[in-house]
Design an enzyme around this catalytic site. Sequence first.
Site, mmCIF file in Angstrom:
data_model
loop_
_atom_site.group_PDB
_atom_site.id
_atom_site.type_symbol
_atom_site.label_atom_id
_atom_site.label_comp_id
_atom_site.label_asym_id
_atom_site.label_seq_id
_atom_site.Cartn_x
_atom_site.Cartn_y
_atom_site.Cartn_z
ATOM 1 N N ASP A 149 -2.994 4.067 -4.880
ATOM 2 C CA ASP A 149 -4.035 3.208 -4.312
ATOM 3 C C ASP A 149 -5.236 4.057 -3.911
ATOM 4 O O ASP A 149 -5.516 5.071 -4.554
ATOM 5 C CB ASP A 149 -3.451 2.438 -3.114
ATOM 6 C CG ASP A 149 -4.059 1.059 -2.944
ATOM 7 O OD1 ASP A 149 -5.268 0.971 -2.689
ATOM 8 O OD2 ASP A 149 -3.319 0.058 -3.054
ATOM 9 N N HIS A 206 -8.048 -0.202 1.592
ATOM 10 C CA HIS A 206 -7.090 -0.931 0.754
ATOM 11 C C HIS A 206 -5.738 -0.230 0.705
ATOM 12 O O HIS A 206 -4.679 -0.855 0.890
ATOM 13 C CB HIS A 206 -7.669 -1.072 -0.657
ATOM 14 C CG HIS A 206 -6.924 -2.000 -1.559
ATOM 15 N ND1 HIS A 206 -5.803 -1.624 -2.257
ATOM 16 C CD2 HIS A 206 -7.156 -3.296 -1.891
ATOM 17 C CE1 HIS A 206 -5.379 -2.650 -2.986
ATOM 18 N NE2 HIS A 206 -6.183 -3.677 -2.790
ATOM 19 N N SER A 251 -2.822 -7.966 -4.182
ATOM 20 C CA SER A 251 -2.677 -6.612 -3.621
ATOM 21 C C SER A 251 -1.843 -6.632 -2.351
ATOM 22 O O SER A 251 -1.136 -5.673 -2.045
ATOM 23 C CB SER A 251 -4.048 -6.018 -3.289
ATOM 24 O OG SER A 251 -4.679 -5.491 -4.415
#
Length: 775
Positions: free
Chosen positions: A148, A225, A562
Amino acid sequence: MNFPTFVLILFGFFWLISPAIAIKKSYIVLLGSHAHGLEVSAVDLQRAVDSHHKLLGSFLGSSGKAKDAIFYSYKNHINGFAAILDEEEATKLAKHPEVAAVLPNKAKELHTTRSWEFMHLEKNGVSPPSSPWRKAKSGRNVIIANLDTGVWPESKSFGEHGIVGGVPSRWKGGCTDKTPDAVPCNRKLIGAKYFNHGVIAYLKSENLTKELSFIVNSTRDYEGHGSHTLSTAGGSYVSGVSVFGSGIGTAKGGSPKAHVAAYKVCWPLHDTGGCFDADIAKAFDHAIHDGVDVLSLSLGSPPAEYYDDIIAIASFHALKKGIPVVCSAGNDGPSMATVSNTAPWILTVGASTLDREFQAPIELRNGKHFKGSSLSGPLSGRKLYPLITGAQAKATTASTDDAMLCKPKTLDHSKVKGKILVCLRGDSSRVDKGVQALLAGAVGMILCNDRLSGFEIIADPHVLPASHISYNDGQVVSSYINSTKNPMGHLIPPLSKVNTKPSPTMAAFSSRGPNMVSPEIIKPDVTAPGVNIIAAFSGAVSPTGEPFDNRTVPYITMSGTSMSCPHVSGIVGLLKALHPKWSPAAIKSAIMTSARIRDNTMNIMLDGGSPIFAPATPFIFGSGHIRPTGAIDPGLVYDLSPNDYLEFLCASGYKEKNLRVFADGNFKCPISSSILNFNYPSIGVQNLTGNVTLTRRLKNVGRPGVYRVRVQQPEGVKVSVKPSVLKFKKIGEEKRFELTMIGAMANSQIGYGTLIWTDGKHFVRSPIVVSSGFF
């Protein structure tokens, strides 16, 4: 010399020198798998690197040139390298007998606390004795990794509290980041590595030198994220967490006592996805070697043949080492046939809602109220404010459509000032619409869904008081404004509410099937919470990411597949702790066959992307919403070995050269094989014109028992199962059955049914999807 003659001579000159100035790009050259033994030495690894230099050197003229061209050698498990080549070199290299594939270094995109109680892992903050957290010791000693944007190590979610003992002795990884912004390891966060040669090679080859400044040599998360997804999968217990005062509770991951590792492969680029294949492959190679137990990827790209998909290829190498790979389905819904990460050895996850909403109601002067959603601040006072649509507030140089979407430089400040602005969802980000409203002088914003977004509303940390409402409600609000001389309204401050119904519902953005690569394999596999999920964030960026937003928050809500993907990764971690000898296929089967398709009103889950809130189908939710309490004790599983997957690829028409990117050595396809007989936990049959018989195998992973079959038949299809009773006497015993379908379905009809094997306690459920034509 006349002008035409000069031009011809000049053209001829450039034609002669063109090979010397051929455009160079980055490619991934795959050779198959390494055959290192159990103990890999530095000599073995160097031998692999030297072989890559020798092979490429035979094309470029010397090993020295090959060393300059190669920026990654995949030397642990995946055998291959990434290099800067021109198109002619890449084409010639692809024809070499040792080369399995040459792939362009393409970009992939990111698929961007109440969750666990909603899935019955706890009740009022307490784990009952039957909870998977209790039984699996909260994932103790399991290692969960994600690929990620990195990790924010200062987050309490990555602290050592609750971790018993040291780092597992089998762990070969670590925090290799030695930069000024280095990520330090502890007993919770035991791995941090970054990979950026692939993105740098791409930027240089495309002459995007300005973008290079965004590539920082650090595993630290500057976007948020990666921290969000990693803490969702394996974050520690953190009490008193909220987002701007809403959703107060204890944050934790699916495996809260697991160890975690971050492999940074995604970088902030403006015009393309920032996760490049060469970096992803290198991270996989390291993660497999380091000894991770679960890999979680909340990223992807449009579906492609598996031999052209680096995630499919690399995850197969992980599978061979017993490592389950969990991936997001994508955020391209509600359009059909958009699901990504479709390889059958990947656990693909769609997104659905929780029974918690961050409600931000809207009140109109005519007395009508609408349930909105937001995490913004309140309007000052209790008074009503004038309402105006973006179309009504358009600047003279803007189009009506762009102004309704509240795009930059489309709004007239003199018309908007002091009013609540109504914007339409689409084209630009939800938060940016609020930014444009604020810049235009609005006191608040009402964000209305477009038709495709349907009933899906999301709580965002807007920069001004705001509320997000459904498509139908937006139509009513717009009608009121357009038909009223002085329309007025008020935004009620956001408030968190739980036990909302119906839930879960499928998120409109969640990508859907059918599977464009292998239509008989129903994708996504399952769905999990992915809307308004609270988890850890980065301290280096504001909640909106806007330059003038100076706020920082340790936890934030995000929505997307996600967010649903790491929920499943965390549950996979529990299953790895509880059943360490189960194969990735067995774990996947347990999660799929124990999933539920009904919401908390006991009706079929609804599709938030439908304008009429219609019931969802297996093409939207797969086998259903994950149910961890059922997955830990599924009774029976549909198991698969790496060779079973290779035979599936044979049945799909893959040739020996295609198979070499997956297999150890040269795999010989059987004389005959059928996709219909592939032992997948769901059943998809297309082009049914008469009758078809398929086989499946079930393995007992529980107590001895007698299982009887139940079938809910698709409309227009008769389904029979032989035998209808399976008797299991011991753990590990396998039984085979045949399922026959007979029907004459109408043209373009798709039917949905269910196959269940039950011993009275366990319910081993598989969706059936059948079509008269092609999906």
